[in-house]
Write a protein that holds these residues in place. Structure first.
Motif, short mmCIF file in Angstrom:
data_model
loop_
_atom_site.label_atom_id
_atom_site.label_comp_id
_atom_site.label_asym_id
_atom_site.label_seq_id
_atom_site.Cartn_x
_atom_site.Cartn_y
_atom_site.Cartn_z
N LYS A 43 -11.43 2.71 16.08
CA LYS A 43 -11.69 4.13 15.83
C LYS A 43 -13.14 4.50 16.13
N MET B 188 -2.73 0.78 7.94
CA MET B 188 -2.55 2.05 7.23
C MET B 188 -3.44 3.15 7.79
N GLY B 189 -4.64 2.78 8.25
CA GLY B 189 -5.50 3.78 8.89
C GLY B 189 -4.80 4.40 10.08
N LEU C 289 -21.03 -3.18 12.79
CA LEU C 289 -19.94 -3.04 11.83
C LEU C 289 -19.56 -4.42 11.33
N ARG C 290 -19.42 -4.55 10.03
CA ARG C 290 -19.22 -5.86 9.43
C ARG C 290 -18.13 -5.77 8.39
N GLY C 291 -17.25 -6.76 8.34
CA GLY C 291 -16.20 -6.73 7.32
C GLY C 291 -15.26 -7.90 7.47
N PRO C 292 -14.27 -7.98 6.58
CA PRO C 292 -13.33 -9.10 6.63
C PRO C 292 -12.46 -9.01 7.88
N SER D 201 -5.06 -2.59 5.54
CA SER D 201 -5.90 -1.38 5.51
C SER D 201 -6.02 -0.78 6.91
N ILE E 85 0.84 -1.21 0.00
CA ILE E 85 0.00 0.00 0.00
C ILE E 85 0.87 1.26 0.00
N GLY F 276 -5.06 -7.69 2.53
CA GLY F 276 -5.58 -6.35 2.24
C GLY F 276 -6.29 -5.73 3.44
N PRO F 277 -7.30 -6.42 3.97
CA PRO F 277 -8.06 -5.82 5.07
C PRO F 277 -7.21 -5.49 6.30
N GLY G 130 -10.16 -5.66 9.00
CA GLY G 130 -10.32 -4.40 8.29
C GLY G 130 -11.39 -3.47 8.84
N ILE G 131 -12.19 -3.93 9.78
CA ILE G 131 -13.27 -3.08 10.31
C ILE G 131 -12.68 -2.00 11.21
N PRO G 132 -12.94 -0.73 10.93
CA PRO G 132 -12.37 0.32 11.78
C PRO G 132 -13.13 0.48 13.10
N HIS H 85 0.21 3.52 -3.25
CA HIS H 85 -0.68 4.66 -3.01
C HIS H 85 0.06 5.90 -2.52
#
Lengths: 428, 428
Positions: free
Chosen positions: B142, B313-314, B298-301, B310, B22, B306-307, B137-139, B26
Motif C-alpha cells: 500500500k 484484512m487490510g 518500514l519495520r514490522g513482523p 492483518s 478477525i 496475527g500480522p 504485517g507491514i503495509p 471485529h
C-alpha cells in the motif's frame, strides 16, 4: 481515459512549490499510475511577484484563497497555506461548500476544526485528505486508516517534531546546553515563527490528536492532549538517561483506557536500543500497535519540500484513482467523544532535582515519595561544589497524579533548590 | 448501508484461521470502518475434520478450491493455500473468471504468474490484492503503490525473510556456526518444508520481484533476480563484518539502471548503525527511496498469524470500501519488460578466503585482483595454526563482473584452499 483531475493550489511556500514541481516533472508517470492526467488549473499566494523558482505562467492566479476554492474549474482544493483559522479554514469550507475535495497539510486546522470539517465534507459527499499533516513524507495516515483497518489499535506513539528531535540529539552529540542548541536551530531556520509550536510540543500534539482520532474512532481532541515541551530538559538529564540505557524523546503516546482516551505529548525516556531510542536528528518515527499486527514502525523525513510534497501527491493520486475513505477512517458522525484520561497508566518515572545542601534534605524527599505511595527504584546524589546538591531518582511504576502530589509536597519543604524535572519512562 | 462483502476463504492454516478470527471478533469495528458488513460465506481446506480452534459451523465447506472460487455467493476469493502453481493458481484463475476479486498471500504464485493474473484481472474488471505476500504485517504494498505514488522510486531494499535474519543475528549473538543455528531454526519450526526457499533466498526473492514491479512499472520478473543464499556465511564473516562496523543481512535490492532492472537478493554488509543493520531476529524491514520522499523505512513482523492476517484484512477492508488499484500500481498491459541488469552498479566488496600456507600466496591473490582492475581498501591475514591461512580483503568499488573474473582466476591458481566468500557492501 477519464477527464483530467484539476487542482487549485492555495499557498506557494516550500510545500506548494514542491507539489507544482512534481506535477510538472512527473506528468507521464502520474498518468500511468492513476489513469488520469493531473493538471494544475489555478494557484494563489500572498505575493504574486515573488520568484519561486518554478514556472507558474500556465496557471490562473487567485490571490484570494476563497475565490480559488470556489472556482468551478478545479476538482481538488489543495490547501497549503497553514494557520488553524482565518483564510485556510474559510477557503477549506468554501471548497467543500462548492463540491471540491480537499487535500491539506494543515495539522493545526484539522486538530482544532477536524470534526466540523469532516462532517461538512461528509454532508457534501466530498473527501478531506491530510497525509502531509502528520510526519511529513511517512504515509502513516494511509497505513493507519487503510492498511491496518483490520486491527483494534492498542497504542500509537510518535516522534513527530523533527526540530525537537534535532535539538535533543544535538545536545547529546555536541554536549551543548538546551539554550545553545535552541539558538543553533533558530539560526538554521528550523523553528516555527513562534518556536513554542515546536519546543512546546504543540505542533506534535496537533499531529497526535489526528492519529488518535483515526486509531480509536474518537473525535479529534487537541484540548485533551497532555502537552509538555522540551524546554526544561538539561544536558544532565540526557547524560543521566544515557547512563541508564535510555534516550530522551519528545514522544507522543495515545491509547484507549478504561477511563477514556489517553493522549500525551511530552519528553519521555525510551530504551536506547529501541527504534525510537535510535532515532537521530530531524527524522520522524511513528509506531502503531494493533491486536493483530503487533507493532509496525514507520520512519522517514518529517519535513522538507520533497517529503511533504510526496505526501500531498499521494493524496492527490488517491483522489485521481477514485479512492475515497472517510476523513478519520469512519463516518464523522460516528466518531465518539471520548473523555480525556489525562494522567495516563502507571509508569516508572525519572526525577531530577536540586536540593539545598543541608542535613536531612534527601531523607525529607524520600519520605514524601513514600507518603505518596511511590517506591524508589534507584537514587543517586552527585558530588557537587555548590550549595545545592543534584539528586536523581528513578521510581517504580506510579501514576502521574501520585507523582504530582509528591512534587507539590516537595515544593512545600525548605530543601528544594528548584522545581524537579519529572520524565515518564515509556515501555516501547 | 451497502450489501455485505462475502468472503470465500481457501486454506485454513495459520493465516486462514487468523483471518476467520478477525472477521468474527471485529465485526462491529470492520463495519464501522468500511461501511459494510464483512461476512464469511464459505471456507475450505484439505482436511475438514481437523480442529482449528475456531468455529467454522456457520460457513459452507468446499474441499475443492476451484469450486469455492466459482461459488456465486462470494464476492472475494481469499487464497491462503500457497504453492506457485496447482490448486492455488487454478482457483485464482477460476475466481477471476467468475467475477470475483482476489486477496492472496501467495508470493510464489504472483512472482511467477503475476503478469498473466494481473492481465486476467484487468480484462475481467476485477482486483488482485496481495499485501500479505510481502513483509507480513507491514503495509508496504500500500505504501509503495498508493502512498508514494507521487515519486519516481529510485531504490527499494528489504530484509524480507525473517528466518534468515533470525539465523544471522542468532549466529552473532550466540557465537554459533551456521549449521547449529540452522538446526535450531528447524527445531523451532521456522523453516519452510523445503528450507532452500528460506536460506536460499527464494522466498525473499519472490517478494522482491513483486516490489520491483510496483516500484519501477515493470513486469514481475523473478527469473531476473540475482539470488544468493546465506548458506556459506560463517561466524567468522559475521565477526569480521562487525569489526569493521557492518552487519550481514540477506538484503534485497532493486533499482533501475541504464542497463535495465537490477534485482539482487543476497547477503550484504550494511552499516551496523543503520536501521537495516540494527534489525534483530525475525523482524522484517523494507526501505523505499524516492526522488521526492528521500527515504522511508518500514519495520514490522514478517510472519505469524496475527500480522499476516492483518495484511489480508487490510486488503479485504479496501475492497469493502471500494478501493481498487491495478495489481502492480498501473494497468498490467503497460508494465514494461525491462532487461535484467544482473551485475549491479559498482560497490565495495568483502572477500574472505583460505589460502594454502606457502610463500607468495598472498602476492598471487593481490596480483590477480590488480589484473582485474580491482583495488584493495584493506587486507588482513590472520594468525593460524593449520596449513591454511584465513585472509580478509575489502575492495574499493568494483563491479561484480570484475570480481567474478578475479575469483575465477584465483581458483585457477594452486594457492586457494577453498572458494572465496564474496559479499557486497551496500550503501544504505
Amino acid at each position: 481515459m477519464t477527464a483530467p483531475l484539476r487542482l487549485g493550489i492555495a499557498g506557494l511556500g516550500t510545500v506548494g512549490v514542491g507539489v507544482v514541481k512534481i506535477v510538472r516533472s512527473h506528468k507521464a508517470l502520474l498518468t500511468a499510475r492513476t489513469g488520469r492526467e493531473i493538471v494544475i488549473t489555478a494557484v494563489g499566494a500572498r505575493d504574486q511577484g515573488k520568484d519561486r523558482g518554478v514556472n507558474l505562467n500556465g496557471y490562473a492566479w487567485e490571490s484570494d484563497p476563497v475565490a480559488l476554492a470556489r472556482r468551478d474549474d478545479i476538482d481538488v482544493f489543495v490547501e497549503l497555506m497553514g494557520g488553524s483559522d482565518g483564510p485556510a479554514l474559510e477557503a477549506t469550507r468554501a471548497a467543500l461548500d462548492t463540491g471540491k475535495d480537499v487535500v491539506t497539510a494543515n495539522k493545526a486546522m484539522l486538530a482544532l476544526h477536524g470534526q466540523a470539517l469532516a462532517e461538512q465534507a461528509e454532508d457534501a459527499g466530498r473527501a478531506i485528505r491530510f497525509e502531509a499533516a502528520v510526519a511529513g513524507g511517512i504515509p502513516v495516515i494511509k497505513a493507519l486508516t487503510e492498511g491496518l483497518a483490520g486491527n483494534e489499535i492498542t497504542r500509537v506513539m510518535g516522534v513527530m517534531n523533527g526540530t525537537c528531535n534535532y535539538i535533543l540529539t544535538r545536545m547529546e552529540s555536541a554536549g551543548l546546553p538546551y539554550d545553545a542548541v535552541f539558538q543553533e536551530a533558530s539560526d538554521l531556520g528550523y523553528l516555527e515563527a513562534d518556536p513554542t509550536l515546536d519546543v512546546g510540543g504543540i505542533d506534535a500534539g496537533h499531529k497526535l490528536a489526528l492519529l488518535s482520532a483515526i486509531a480509536f474512532g474518537t473525535r479529534p481532541d487537541f484540548d485533551g492532549v497532555d502537552l509538555e515541551g522540551i524546554q526544561r530538559i538539561a544536558i544532565d538529564d540526557i547524560r543521566q538517561a544515557a547512563d541508564m540505557g535510555f534516550r530522551i524523546k519528545l514522544l507522543g503516546v495515545a491509547r484507549r483506557t478504561g477511563r477514556g482516551l489517553e493522549q500525551r505529548m511530552q519528553p519521555c525516556l525510551v530504551p536506547a536500543d529501541s527504534p525510537l531510542g535510535q532515532l537521530e536528528g530531524g527524522t520522524n518515527m511513528v509506531v502503531v500497535e494493533g491486536d493483530a499486527v503487533e507493532q509496525i514502525v514507520l520512519r522517514g523525513p518529517g519535513a522538507g519540500q520533497g517529503p511533504t510534497a510526496s505526501a500531498v501527491m499521494g493524496d492527490i493520486c488517491d483522489l485521481a484513482r477514485g479512492i475515497r475513505v472517510p476523513t478519520f477512517g469512519r463516518p464523522a458522525h460516528t466518531l465518539e467523544a471520548a473523555p480525556a484520561a489525562l494522567s495516563g497508566l502507571p509508569a516508572p518515572y525519572y526525577l531530577r532535582m536540586s536540593l539545598m545542601d543541608k542535613p536531612g534534605a534527601l531523607a525529607k524527599i524520600a519520605a514524601i515519595l513514600g507518603n505518596s505511595g511511590i517506591s524508589i527504584d534507584r537514587m543517586r546524589q552527585y558530588g557537587h561544589s555548590e550549595a545545592t546538591a543534584p539528586v536523581l531518582i528513578v521510581t517504580h511504576k506510579t501514576t502521574r497524579a501520585a507523582l504530582d502530589e509528591a512534587i507539590a509536597a516537595m515544593t512545600g519543604t525548605d530543601v528544594m533548590a528548584s522545581l524537579p524535572v519529572a520524565l515518564r519512562i515509556e515501555q516501547v
